[in-house]
Motif scaffolding. Structure first.
Motif, PDB file in Angstrom:
ATOM      1  N   PRO A 172       0.844  -1.196   0.000  1.00 23.17           N
ATOM      2  CA  PRO A 172       0.000   0.000   0.000  1.00 23.17           C
ATOM      3  C   PRO A 172       0.877   1.243   0.000  1.00 23.17           C
ATOM      4  O   PRO A 172       1.923   1.265   0.640  1.00 23.17           O
ATOM      5  CB  PRO A 172      -0.794  -0.123   1.310  1.00 23.17           C
ATOM      6  N   ALA A 204      -8.145   5.960   0.789  1.00 24.62           N
ATOM      7  CA  ALA A 204      -7.886   4.521   0.835  1.00 24.62           C
ATOM      8  C   ALA A 204      -8.253   3.941   2.198  1.00 24.62           C
ATOM      9  O   ALA A 204      -8.045   4.571   3.239  1.00 24.62           O
ATOM     10  CB  ALA A 204      -6.415   4.253   0.535  1.00 24.62           C
ATOM     11  N   ASP A 234     -10.652  -1.618  -0.350  1.00 24.37           N
ATOM     12  CA  ASP A 234      -9.699  -0.621   0.128  1.00 24.37           C
ATOM     13  C   ASP A 234     -10.249   0.792  -0.029  1.00 24.37           C
ATOM     14  O   ASP A 234      -9.851   1.539  -0.922  1.00 24.37           O
ATOM     15  CB  ASP A 234      -8.361  -0.772  -0.616  1.00 24.37           C
ATOM     16  N   SER A 330      -4.632   2.472  -4.302  1.00 24.59           N
ATOM     17  CA  SER A 330      -4.475   1.456  -3.264  1.00 24.59           C
ATOM     18  C   SER A 330      -3.001   1.164  -3.022  1.00 24.59           C
ATOM     19  O   SER A 330      -2.464   1.439  -1.949  1.00 24.59           O
ATOM     20  CB  SER A 330      -5.210   0.174  -3.652  1.00 24.59           C
ATOM     21  N   GLN A 345      -8.816   1.091  -6.029  1.00 29.19           N
ATOM     22  CA  GLN A 345     -10.159   0.708  -5.617  1.00 29.19           C
ATOM     23  C   GLN A 345     -11.159   1.433  -6.513  1.00 29.19           C
ATOM     24  O   GLN A 345     -11.133   2.665  -6.619  1.00 29.19           O
ATOM     25  CB  GLN A 345     -10.393   1.128  -4.158  1.00 29.19           C
TER      26      GLN A 345
END
Length: 359
Positions: A172, A204, A234, A330, A345
């Motif tokens: 991430p 996120a 997410d 993400s 996402q």
């Protein structure tokens, strides 16, 4: 654009990919001679119009649909199908048709096998309509023993999957739009939204999973988490708690902003733009849909895969096409020097799950 549903065919969810045109010559007889029938010319479309047509064709074709993608060079929608009858339907709707071997059901079956037998941190997979395969990627953290296991699973899927190695590490991007900070991290604001007449913003979920109270770049507290989802999906919804401007726009980091008026679904082949607080504005192309990435923190599915670069701190930032919101950053691998894969996402799913809307 509405079209009559072809009876007797099951409606299918629009899938990942599509490919090039394969046109069979069709002839008809007159009283004295025969001549080739004209193949309909594929319509020139914007990426947004191509996405709308892709949804319509997926419904009309049912189980004969095998994915779609947008050819940005020719500005045509390309549709994968399983037989010539379906190809004819595609051409009649103004798209290009390509007959392929693997149905969406077969590719979904491959994804199910991967989820069951190959959920290894540092891996991802997404359906690629261009190759008509599920492309499996292992990052640099995947060990040789894990690679061997992964290769065995992919080999067992035959022509439905292929395996490749990424030079980076899937993670991430915690550290796009304007910077938002909290205790222990910095992310990027995705899109301003409205819920129940009140102002909120999306970012996120792995950001809101770790941080509950948010401040802007000046240090002023501006928001408090209302909903957070990570892993699995997410996204996070934050309610504004301060009287600050919250326009429906994305910072372009050049003194101007892109107004956002609506949300839309991504299309493979679509040119998109990302804005984030670390690397600012970058562009690229959608490479896959419904992607799964196995971060060390957990698995996230249903993502958009692109070749747009991003770095830590860009998490939550905006992915958009003109005035259309597409996704929330993400994670991925690589950086904006060497490139890499980046996952987003879908914003439409986040809006639906949170009961919010672009406003």
């Amino acid at each position: 654009m509405k079209h009559r549903r072809i009876p007797g065919r099951r409606a299918a969810v629009a899938g990942a990919g599509i490919a090039a045109l394969v046109a069979a010559g069709v002839t008809f007889q007159t009283a004295n001679a025969s001549e080739p029938a004209k193949t309909p010319v594929a319509a020139t479309l914007s990426s947004t119009a191509a996405g709308t047509l892709a949804s319509t064709l997926a419904e009309d074709l049912g189980s004969d649909a095998a994915g779609t993608y947008y050819d940005a060079k020719s500005k045509n929608l390309v549709v994968n199908v399983l037989d010539e009858a379906a190809a004819k339907t595609v051409r009649q709707h103004g798209a290009k048709a390509r007959i392929v071997a693997n149905s969406l059901a077969a590719l979904d079956g491959a994804r199910t096998t991967l989820q069951k037998d190959a959920t290894i941190p540092g891996t991802s997979w997404a359906t690629d309509p261009v190759t008509n395969k599920v492309v499996v990627t292992a990052d640099k953290t995947v060990s040789q023993a894990e690679w061997t296991k992964l290769a065995k699973v992919v080999d067992g899927l035959g022509a439905k999957a292929e395996l490749k190695r990424s030079k980076g590490e899937f993670k991430p991007f915690v550290a796009g739009g304007d910077a938002i900070t909290g205790s222990g991290g910095r992310c990027s604001l995705g899109f301003n939204v409205v819920k129940g007449g009140q102002p909120y913003f999306l970012t996120a979920g792995h950001c809101t999973h770790a941080i509950s109270t948010w401040s802007d770049s000046s240090g002023k507290q501006i928001g408090q988490n209302e909903k957070s989802s990570f892993p699995g999906t997410d996204f996070g919804l934050v309610k504004y708690t301060a009287g600050v401007d919250h326009p429906s726009a994305v910072d372009l980091y050049n003194g101007s902003a892109q107004t956002i008026t609506k949300a839309g679904e991504a299309t493979v082949g679509e040119k998109v733009t990302r804005s984030g607080s670390t690397t600012h504005v970058h562009t690229g192309t959608v490479k896959g849909l419904n992607a799964t990435v196995n971060y060390s923190e957990g698995t996230v599915s249903g993502l958009i895969q692109t070749d747009v670069c991003a770095e830590p701190g860009d998490s939550g930032g905006s992915l958009f096409d003109g005035d259309t919101a597409i996704g929330l950053t993400s994670g991925g691998s690589g950086d904006c020097t060497s490139g890499g894969e980046t996952f987003f996402q879908p914003v439409t799913a986040a809006l639906s799950a949170t009961g919010s809307q672009i406003g």
